[in-house]
Design an enzyme around this catalytic site. Structure first.
Site, PDB file in Angstrom:
ATOM      1  N   GLU A 103     -38.031  44.424 -17.723  1.00  0.00           N
ATOM      2  CA  GLU A 103     -39.466  44.363 -17.426  1.00  0.00           C
ATOM      3  C   GLU A 103     -39.795  45.097 -16.130  1.00  0.00           C
ATOM      4  OE1 GLU A 103     -42.961  40.969 -17.032  1.00  0.00           O
ATOM      5  OE2 GLU A 103     -40.870  40.376 -16.868  1.00  0.00           O
TER       6      GLU A 103
ATOM      7  N   GLU B 147     -43.453  32.727 -22.862  1.00  0.00           N
ATOM      8  CA  GLU B 147     -44.515  33.701 -23.083  1.00  0.00           C
ATOM      9  C   GLU B 147     -44.446  34.141 -24.540  1.00  0.00           C
ATOM     10  OE1 GLU B 147     -46.814  36.955 -20.359  1.00  0.00           O
ATOM     11  OE2 GLU B 147     -44.906  36.116 -19.726  1.00  0.00           O
TER      12      GLU B 147
END
Length: 922
Positions: free
Chosen positions: A772, A508
């Site tokens: 996260e 990502e």
């Protein structure tokens, strides 16, 4: 005009009153002279650059009453006070930043020297600052003589989904002779792809991942290097190593979701372009530019990809290729490529550099021949390998953020990111190697194929980041919270890598806008991100969709359906606003303003009766726990917040009609929002923690119901065991809203919570970074495996946005206006904590605030920088209970009592250090 006269009167009054206290003080000292947020920058293309400096001075209430800047064409002229470029003259102003150059037009490739002096409150002039400089880049296309050149290595013939295509790096070199004495030499270089510049056997500069990531169809950045001291008489060699990088390599999750393209989003083959401009002492000039007289080849770097990793075969080294006396007769003529569609521009941000070196804390061998090194914290960077062994031995490095129960590294959460570096030995004694064109997110390094048994000296960690997290300090009586602060800074460092990425490890590493806007103010407390965010806002402006929305991430090389989302797209307003609020930067607001207007029109078009519904991806309160806030609520609340910020920014730019328009829009949104989402009893129709936090913080509550809304939020938090049910959007705003309405004790209980979901839960489980997910790690291996395979990062700064509350409320440092000229010191003093201390280096200098309990007395230590003043909120309404040092504040002439009510006393103080003792605090 009336306002200017009033300001002048206040300035004169301040000068007169403070002079009496500082008549024996020394003159002010000037520190950190900067241009465009950089110290001595090379190669600017800003035609009217801005100056700034910080002041130091003894005593209290020290202010700058005037300044003078001089700019000269040489150091000699500057030292002789011959300001042949610009002399501002004595300017009556307390301004120390965002001062615009107003001299003669600046010229391409020219270096300028400058200094500044200031006058204080008693009209005492300082000594001149240490001479500083900046140079201009190449301002016209006609100034460029280089061609884009590369080396043909073929093309991908494999299936794009089943096989990785990782071409080798390309090597370029040019030998040239110099036979005259050099006065000045400058290199201007760039690449479509990544490049490392080499000169006479050495790397030029300290930065990595040049020239940076942009939308190459709109702009390509270049770098400027002063190489005067790198050249010699006789033979010299300029070289470049180039790799795919963001231009042609793998980016993000494209391979994971099997997009039509999985790499080569901007182009297929990387190429380099540059030139050296030499000025000789006899006045003659020479330019050595990239062209077909250069030579090209492959070399030891066999694979180089930001996400997938790097492979280096030392047996294929072209030893001495970038130095004189090398035979390049077997090298080829380079291939010429076209200029990009994007315009060439000077790099405006802060480049990726090695900010820290880490030695392993421990080494284990979880299985025979597999060695795992623990670097102590979860970073973004690379590992340097030190090895000795037979020729052809292949040593492989893999990277993980955490360990499995069997001691092996966890890699499932990397998804399609191979994240593997390989080194093949040449067999010539001790060999040391580190990659150039890849990086990883990791705490643990797995080494396999090592000849013999490694030691702790085998691996060295190199932390890579575009920033230094040195702008603040934080300490408290809670050890967990102190660790949390370290983790926040570690995670910001790991993700402020060319752009504000979401994570540094998996496939990502994109500039997700929702994460960036939520964290923006926190980011400014931990680091000077002015230049870094200036660059990112250019990326964001470039990525704005034709219909007005800002996209989910920037740069925006590809998209899936639904290109935007409420609270993500709002980064286009929220980040510029914070640049203005923190750095008093109206230039970036002006740059973004047209796009922001277009965005606001996009939202208006989507709205009905001033209510903007959800839309696009509708990420919502991402990763919330047990409560869901509707997408329409999120869309409507952020639309209101955008209007509020637009009104303030328009006012700052002098756009009074726009300011009135957006202020009116905000009031209409607020009214419509209340009618739909807020009940008569003060509850929201959603009744989620996030709904209260957003509505309260964004000032969308009717005034007569806000207290009830805050009380309901506090009640929900308490009933939930002082734990969150919020995700990315709500978490930051919960404690800000609670403290805004006086619920500091509850904020501290959340802050110190260690049960899931909380920050303390991750710290108690050994985290060295921000996760996260609230539950990124659990004691259930099966659950971990499921999370990791989907999406799970252990270095994700969004939940670290609590730093904003930590500094604005726990420490109590904020700004009343733009740029910390008028400071607010309002710590949330609570029995939930024994003490809090912190500091923040603002654009005007260091601000510190510390408080502690001593029995029933509260002690407060405060430092205010020169040329600023502060409103200090003391937690008692009885002024007789307040002493500064050993004096009653009524007897301290340098302190002005502004207000005293039943809850607090508000003091106004100028620069200096202060020690307050407050009795009777409840």
């Amino acid at each position: 005009m009336k306002n200017r006269l009033a300001l002048l009167f206040i300035t004169l009054l301040t000068v007169g009153s403070s002079y009496g206290q500082n008549k024996d003080s020394k003159s002010l000292a000037i520190l950190e002279p900067r241009v465009e947020y950089h110290q001595n920058p090379e190669g600017l293309d800003v035609l009217q650059p801005r100056f700034s400096w910080i002041l130091k001075g003894e005593g209290r209430n020290r202010v700058q009453s005037a300044y003078q800047i001089t700019v000269a064409s040489s150091m000699e002229k500057l030292s002789q006070d011959q300001a042949d470029i610009w002399d501002s003259g004595k300017v009556v102003s307390n301004q120390t930043n965002q001062i615009i150059y107003e001299g003669i037009p600046l010229v391409s490739g020219t270096k300028y020297y400058w200094k500044v002096r200031v006058w204080d409150e008693a009209d005492m002039v300082s000594t001149w600052s240490t001479p500083a400089y900046w140079s201009m880049g190449l301002l016209k296309f006609a100034n460029w003589q280089g061609l884009f050149i590369g080396h043909d290595v073929g093309y991908n013939k494999a299936d794009k989904y089943d096989s990785l295509y990782l071409p080798p790096a390309r090597y370029l070199r040019k030998s040239f002779n110099l036979n005259k004495k050099i006065k000045k030499a400058t290199a201007y270089t760039t690449a479509l792809g990544l490049y490392e510049l080499r000169l006479n056997g050495n790397k030029v500069g300290e930065a990595n991942f040049l020239p940076g990531w942009t939308d190459y169809d709109k702009r390509l950045y270049y770098q400027t290097f002063d190489i005067t001291n790198n050249l010699r008489e006789g033979e010299n060699v300029i070289g470049a190593v180039i790799a795919d990088g963001w231009y042609a390599g793998y980016i993000g999750y494209a391979l994971l979701v099997r997009l039509d393209k999985v790499r080569e989003f901007y182009g297929v083959n990387p190429s380099f372009m540059g030139q050296i401009q030499i000025e000789y002492e006899d006045g003659s000039m020479e330019t050595i530019a990239s062209d077909q007289t250069w030579k090209s080849n492959e070399g030891a770097i066999r694979e180089a990809d930001i996400i997938m990793g790097e492979t280096y075969d030392a047996r294929l080294e072209n030893t001495g290729w970038d130095a004189p006396n090398y035979d390049d007769s077997q090298w080829k003529k380079p291939k010429v490529y076209t200029y990009p569609n994007g315009k060439l521009q000077a790099y405006p941000g802060t480049q990726v550099k090695n900010t820290e070196i880490l030695k392993p804390l421990a080494m284990t061998e979880p299985s025979p021949g597999t060695f795992v090194f623990d670097l102590g914290k979860n970073i973004a960077g690379i590992a340097e390998l030190k090895v000795q062994g037979p020729k052809g031995t292949k040593v492989q490095l893999r990277f993980g953020e955490i360990l499995k129960n069997d001691g092996q590294i966890q890699t499932e959460n990397l998804r399609k990111a191979r994240a593997t570096d390989t080194y093949i030995l040449k067999g010539e004694g001790v060999e040391t190697w580190k990659p150039k064109f890849t990086y990883h997110g990791f705490q643990y390094v797995e080494v396999t194929g090592f000849p013999g048994k490694p030691t702790l000296e085998t691996i060295t960690g190199h932390v890579l980041s575009s920033i230094e997290t040195d702008a603040s300090t934080f300490g408290s009586s809670n050890a967990m919270n102190n660790t949390l602060f370290k983790n926040i800074k570690t995670t910001q460092s790991a993700n402020f890598f060319e752009i504000p990425t979401d994570c540094p490890q998996r496939d990502e590493r994109l500039g997700w806008t929702g994460d960036a806007e939520i964290y923006m103010r926190s980011a400014t407390y931990n680091s000077d991100v002015a230049a870094f965010m200036t660059k990112f806002l250019v990326d964001l402006d470039d990525a704005q969709r034709w219909y007005g929305a800002y996209p989910n991430f920037a740069p925006f090389p590809y998209s899936r359906p639904n290109q935007y989302a409420p609270a993500w797209m709002d980064a286009g307003v929220i980040i510029p606003y914070n640049m203005y609020k923190v750095y008093n930067d109206t230039r970036i607001v002006e740059y973004m303003y047209k796009g922001m207007e277009k965005f606001m029109q996009f939202q208006e078009d989507a709205s009905t009766d001033y209510l903007r519904p959800g839309g696009g991806n509708n990420w919502g309160d991402w990763l919330a726990v047990n409560e869901e806030t509707s997408h329409d609520f999120v869309g409507a609340s952020f639309y209101g917040y955008d209007a509020k910020l637009m009104a303030e920014m328009a006012e700052a730019l002098g756009k009074t009609e726009d300011a009135a328009k957006y202020a009116n829009l905000f009031e209409n949104i607020k009214k419509a929002f209340a009618q739909k989402y807020i009940l008569d009893n003060g509850r929201t129709t959603e009744d989620t923690q996030t709904s209260y936090a957003l509505a309260l913080y964004f000032d969308l509550y009717p005034n007569d119901l806000a207290e009830k809304g805050a009380a309901r939020l506090a009640e929900k938090i308490e009933k939930n065991g002082f734990k969150f049910s919020t995700g990315f959007l709500g978490t930051k705003h919960v404690m800000l809203a609670l403290s805004k309405y006086g619920y500091d004790d509850i904020s501290y209980k959340i802050f110190q919570q260690t049960e899931y979901p909380s920050w303390g839960y991750s710290v108690e489980n050994g985290s060295t970074s921000i996760w996260e997910r609230w539950n990124s790690y659990t004691k259930d291996d099966a659950e971990n495996s499921d999370l990791n395979a989907k999406m799970n990062s252990f270095s994700h700064y969004a939940f670290g946005s609590v730093a904003e509350w930590m500094f604005q409320h726990a420490v109590g440092i904020d700004t009343e206006d733009a740029g910390y000229r008028n400071i607010i010191i309002k710590p949330a003093i609570s029995k939930e904590m024994d003490y809090i201390n912190g500091s923040y280096k603002s654009i005007n200098g260091n601000i510190s605030s510390a408080w502690n309990w001593k029995g029933r007395e509260v002690q407060m230590n405060i430092e205010i920088p020169v040329n600023t003043k502060a409103k200090v909120h003391i937690p008692t309404g009885e002024t007789s209970n307040i002493k500064e040092g050993n004096k009653a504040i009524s007897k301290v002439s340098s302190i002005n009592i502004l207000e005293s009510n039943g809850e607090e006393t508000i003091l106004e103080i100028g620069s200096g250090t202060y020690f307050f003792r407050v009795k009777g605090v409840r």
